[in-house]
Scaffold this active site. Structure first.
Site: not given
Ligand code: ME8
Length: 500
Positions: A22, A148, A151
């Site tokens: 982030h 996924c 992930h």
């Protein structure tokens, strides 16, 4: 010419504190925001949190608190991290803000009224970490079970009545935009999505969740048994945050100049889904979608879910301050390729570039100027070679920054600083009676370099400008020889080398 520059980051899921990934996106957006402020643009820089949906509902449940209390606390946590990293955002948006909820309700109602929303049942594999359905061919299989692809976690099977958005109606529009409009940058990402759309077509997407399963969300205005799907809710932050509905003048001022920064994991939502929603709402498409690749660790995308997170506070501890971390992240920043995070690489960038090249030059020149000239350095003719290098570097730097290539922009400044260090070694100003010409030439180089590096390392650049007595100006209007007299009051040590 002054223009308007509206820049956004994704709004992050605050189920856990932000990590290096982030920070990567947010620092990049901050650097562009700071650069545009320096060149005189009117900037609006927005970040924030994506606070609804199953992921947050579960995170709060796990903690035994109400989701609202949970996201309130986490909003403060995110703000604290952005302060630690010196992020100069103008506004922090939260999707639980009431003006935002109003925009979401109005938008979904508008699509409903236009006949673009219908009810039908849905069955499919869902990744809660992505908040996304995966169809066969998209998910991967591990031990015969759907997982996924991002992930690497098992998907959940969901079957329910839901509301669909007729995404399929926008197929031609999306193909045309991806082919002919210059929005997605780098262009390879547009082509990637285009290839997928052309191959598979566009299927309608679910945009609501039954309340009995996902109650933590914005209520669907035409059916109180449903909440709005978190991605539909989240994407609208980009328009609600600048006053859509509430203050249309403000909205109309910023929207035509919007630059969305995102990671490639959310490319599909920000092209196909977002562009279609905007079209359905009769809103212009964004000016630019700036997409970057991943930071990876041991071959996996760094993330909360993969459990290979690198904490922002550990980075700040290791590199002493926000500037060190910001510099390293931007130095390795890559829009096309994933970057493998390694302490050796980060340490060596920090030591060789920040400590040995920039830090060393500033310290040496500061000390010399004080010792040899009592800290007062008058204007002299700038060394020809250095002056040519300064001009060339400024030109390249501005060109790279305009092309969002922060890493290259940094590298040309570092080249200039290396030349300056070589010039010191060559001319040996410490041996001269009057090293005025050399020191003035070097100070002009330092002034140009710190001006260019200011968006990346604002604290260090400001420290030098204060210690040496000049202002950080507009890098596209830099004039060599503008300073009549430098007054050196300090020779700061900017970056202390770390032992590898
Ligand atoms: O997707 N490398 O939120 P999120 C590079 N709420 N960038 C990374 C990264 C990594 N390893 N890990 C995270 C969501 N990022 C939604 C967005 S927007 C309307 C809604 C960055 O918390 C990157 O920018 O999962 C990525 O796109 C974003 O964090 C995902 O953050």
């Amino acid at each position: 010419m002054m223009s308007i520059f509206y820049i956004t980051t994704p709004i992050y899921y605050p189920n856990a504190p932000p990590h290096i990934g982030h920070a990567y996106t947010t620092v990049f957006a901050d650097v562009l925001a700071r650069y545009h402020r320096l060149i005189g643009d009117e900037v609006f820089f927005m970040t924030g949190n994506d606070e609804h949906g199953l992921k947050l509902q579960r995170a709060a449940e796990k903690k035994g608190v109400h989701p609202k209390q949970f996201v309130d606390e986490m909003a403060d946590v995110y703000k604290k991290y952005w302060e630690l990293l010196d992020i100069s955002y103008d506004y922090f948006i939260r999707t639980t803000d009431d003006y935002h909820e109003k925009v979401v309700k109005t938008a979904i109602q508008k699509l409903y009224d236009k006949g673009l929303v219908y009810k039908a049942s849905y069955a499919g594999w869902y990744c809660v970490d992505c908040e996304k359905f995966y169809s066969p061919g998209e998910y991967i299989e591990i031990n015969g079970k759907p997982h996924c692809p991002i992930h690497k976690k098992p998907l959940e099977w969901l079957e329910e009545e839901t509301y669909y958005f007729k995404l399929s109606e926008f197929e031609d529009f999306i193909i045309d935009v991806l082919k002919n409009k210059d929005i997605v940058y780098p262009r390879s990402y547009a082509l990637e999505v285009l290839g997928k759309v052309e191959k598979e077509g566009l299927r309608d997407v679910s945009i609501a969740r039954p309340k009995e399963r996902v109650w933590w969300g914005i209520e669907v205005p035409f059916d109180k048994n449903y909440t709005v799907y978190v991605w539909f809710d989240a994407l609208l932050n980009y328009i609600s945050g600048i006053g859509y509905l509430e203050d249309m003048d403000r909205f109309n001022k910023y929207w035509p100049n919007v630059h969305h920064v995102i990671g490639k994991d959310i490319l599909w939502f920000h092209t196909v889904v977002w562009f279609s929603i905007l079209k359905a709402l009769d809103i212009e498409l964004p000016k630019k979608l700036l997409v970057h690749a991943f930071l990876i660790n041991r071959g996996l995308k760094i993330g909360k879910s993969a459990g290979n997170v690198i904490a922002i506070e550990d980075l700040i501890d290791r590199y002493q301050d926000s500037d060190g971390v910001r510099y390293i992240l931007m130095r390795v920043f890559n829009m096309d390729k994933d970057v493998d995070v390694s302490t050796e690489l980060f340490d060596s960038i920090y030591n060789s570039e920040l400590a040995d090249t920039l830090g060393n030059l500033v310290r040496r020149i500061g000390v010399l100027a004080k010792k040899k000239l009592g800290g007062i350095v008058y204007k002299r003719e700038v060394d020809k070679e250095l002056s040519t290098s300064i001009v060339e570097t400024l030109n390249k730097y501005n060109e790279y920054m305009e092309a969002y290539d922060v890493s290259r922009a940094i590298q040309v400044v570092m080249d200039l600083l290396r030349k300056a260090n070589a010039y010191v070694n060559l001319t040996r100003p410490w041996e001269k009676m009057d090293p005025g010409k050399e020191l003035y030439s070097l100070l002009e180089t330092i002034r140009a370099s710190t001006t260019m590096l200011y968006p990346i390392i604002p604290k260090a650049a400001s420290k030098v400008s204060k210690a040496f007595g000049y202002r950080i100006g507009n890098p596209s209007e830099y004039v060599i020889g503008e300073i009549e007299r430098y007054n050196i009051v300090d020779a700061p040590i900017l970056f202390r080398k770390i032992k590898q």
